[in-house]
Design an enzyme around this catalytic site. Structure first.
Site, PDB file in Angstrom:
ATOM      1  N   HIS A  35       1.131   2.308  -4.453  1.00 14.13           N
ATOM      2  CA  HIS A  35       1.436   2.868  -3.131  1.00 14.13           C
ATOM      3  C   HIS A  35       2.488   3.980  -3.184  1.00 14.13           C
ATOM      4  CE1 HIS A  35      -0.217  -1.021  -1.067  1.00 14.13           C
ATOM      5  NE2 HIS A  35      -1.143  -0.262  -1.579  1.00 14.13           N
TER       6      HIS A  35
ATOM      7  N   ASN B  88       3.689 -17.515  -4.828  1.00 11.81           N
ATOM      8  CA  ASN B  88       4.001 -17.159  -3.439  1.00 11.81           C
ATOM      9  C   ASN B  88       4.446 -18.428  -2.712  1.00 11.81           C
ATOM     10  OD1 ASN B  88       3.789 -16.247  -0.622  1.00 11.81           O
ATOM     11  ND2 ASN B  88       2.600 -14.538  -1.436  1.00 11.81           N
ATOM     12  N   PRO B  89       5.488 -18.345  -1.907  1.00 14.06           N
ATOM     13  CA  PRO B  89       5.884 -19.538  -1.147  1.00 14.06           C
ATOM     14  C   PRO B  89       4.872 -19.911  -0.070  1.00 14.06           C
ATOM     15  CG  PRO B  89       7.361 -17.683  -0.665  1.00 14.06           C
ATOM     16  CD  PRO B  89       6.413 -17.222  -1.728  1.00 14.06           C
ATOM     17  N   GLU B  90       3.985 -18.952   0.271  1.00 19.27           N
ATOM     18  CA  GLU B  90       3.011 -19.177   1.347  1.00 19.27           C
ATOM     19  C   GLU B  90       1.593 -19.209   0.773  1.00 19.27           C
ATOM     20  OE1 GLU B  90       4.104 -19.342   4.505  1.00 19.27           O
ATOM     21  OE2 GLU B  90       6.160 -18.660   4.163  1.00 19.27           O
TER      22      GLU B  90
ATOM     23  N   THR C 223       2.765 -11.117  -2.862  1.00 19.03           N
ATOM     24  CA  THR C 223       2.032 -10.228  -1.938  1.00 19.03           C
ATOM     25  C   THR C 223       1.231 -11.067  -0.958  1.00 19.03           C
ATOM     26  OG1 THR C 223       0.347  -8.504  -1.696  1.00 19.03           O
ATOM     27  CG2 THR C 223       0.177  -9.887  -3.671  1.00 19.03           C
TER      28      THR C 223
ATOM     29  N   GLN D  61       2.604  -2.799  -5.706  1.00 16.38           N
ATOM     30  CA  GLN D  61       2.444  -2.142  -4.402  1.00 16.38           C
ATOM     31  C   GLN D  61       3.803  -1.669  -3.905  1.00 16.38           C
ATOM     32  OE1 GLN D  61      -0.394  -4.749  -1.823  1.00 16.38           O
ATOM     33  NE2 GLN D  61       0.382  -6.054  -3.453  1.00 16.38           N
TER      34      GLN D  61
ATOM     35  N   CYS E  78       1.858  22.821  -0.984  1.00 10.50           N
ATOM     36  CA  CYS E  78       1.336  23.024  -2.335  1.00 10.50           C
ATOM     37  C   CYS E  78       1.203  21.662  -3.031  1.00 10.50           C
ATOM     38  CB  CYS E  78       2.215  23.999  -3.124  1.00 10.50           C
ATOM     39  SG  CYS E  78       3.839  23.379  -3.577  1.00 10.50           S
TER      40      CYS E  78
END
Ligand code: APR
Length: 236
Positions: free
Chosen positions: A110, A205-207, A180, A92, A121
């Site tokens: 993304h 992920n730390p969370e 993410t 992402q 154009c």
């Protein structure tokens, strides 16, 4: 060398993998969207209303990312890719740090901060210059105003990229999700597709995130340390 026990491996990365390189994340302490309102800077309406303001934000971000280098997690993913035949990296991130670390099979879901597209154009082109020559860059083909080739809030993803990402997830054996918050759709759906198709889901992920409940393994910590530990634990 191939490690067929892992193939196909699909990796999904988010801003957390670039945090150690000095690129701010979007949410959480110090995140872009803590300090700026996404709707003022990262929507087609914002660009229409004030292209100079939006471009100032992107010139600043290009300058910031320009000073950042890939970290050990980017490099380890590139070396894992070299060892596997069936590998896809979905990111992402728009910072280009995976490519800078020599990852090759990358889907930039993304877009890229280094690619521009014309507002009139179909032209798209890479521009790595920092600082850019013009405050308001224009299309080299038709002269119309250019914009960053980034998917802004409210815009659909590139259909082909999304299709490739869904397809890769649906046939993966292992899916690694790194850094993410798993709150932005449709990217957040990609690991769920892998999970439902029977892949083993590993989250770094730390969370805790909305994905954690679906993960077979949650390696709680930073991308650099946890990716190295995971790779050590499964590589022959
Ligand atoms: N290692 C691993 N993960 C980390 C680290 C680290 N060193 N530091 C932070 N994280 C985690 C955070 O816990 C958080 O869950 O990275 C995540 C970053 O979340 P976001 O800032 O929301 O980034 P991301 O999920 O990539 O955002 C998705 O939102 O604004 C849009 O288009 C933008 O692509 C972006 C999308």
């Amino acid at each position: 060398m191939t490690n067929s026990a892992l193939d196909p491996l699909v990796v999904l990365t988010g801003a957390g993998i670039s945090a150690a390189s000095g690129v701010p994340t979007y949410r959480g302490v110090g995140g872009f969207w803590q300090n700026y309102r996404a709707q003022d800077l990262a929507t087609p309406e914002a660009f229409q209303h004030d292209p100079a303001l939006v471009w100032r934000f992107y010139h600043w971000r290009r300058n910031l990312v320009h000073q950042c280098k890939p970290n050990q997690a980017h490099y380890l993913l590139a070396s894992i890719e070299d060892k596997l035949e069936d590998f896809v990296l979905i990111t992402q991130n728009v910072d280009g740090l995976h490519q800078a670390a020599d990852s090759r099979r990358v889907i930039e879901l993304h877009g890229s901060i280094w690619r521009l597209k014309c507002t009139k154009c179909e032209n798209r082109w890479m521009d790595l210059t920092v600082p850019m020559k013009e405050d308001l860059p224009t299309c080299p083909k038709c002269g119309a105003l250019a914009r960053p080739d980034i998917i802004w809030f409210g815009e659909p993803l590139n259909a082909e990229d999304l299709e490739r990402a869904y397809f890769a997830a649906g046939r993966s054996r292992f899916m690694l999700v790194i850094g993410t918050s798993s709150v932005v759709q449709p990217a957040a759906q990609i690991p769920i597709i892998a999970h439902e198709a029977g892949a083993r889901l590993i989250e770094i992920n730390p969370e805790i995130t909305p994905l954690t409940a679906f993960a077979d393994v949650h390696l709680r910590g930073s991308a650099i340390s946890q990716l190295a530990l995971w790779w050590e634990s499964i590589s022959p």
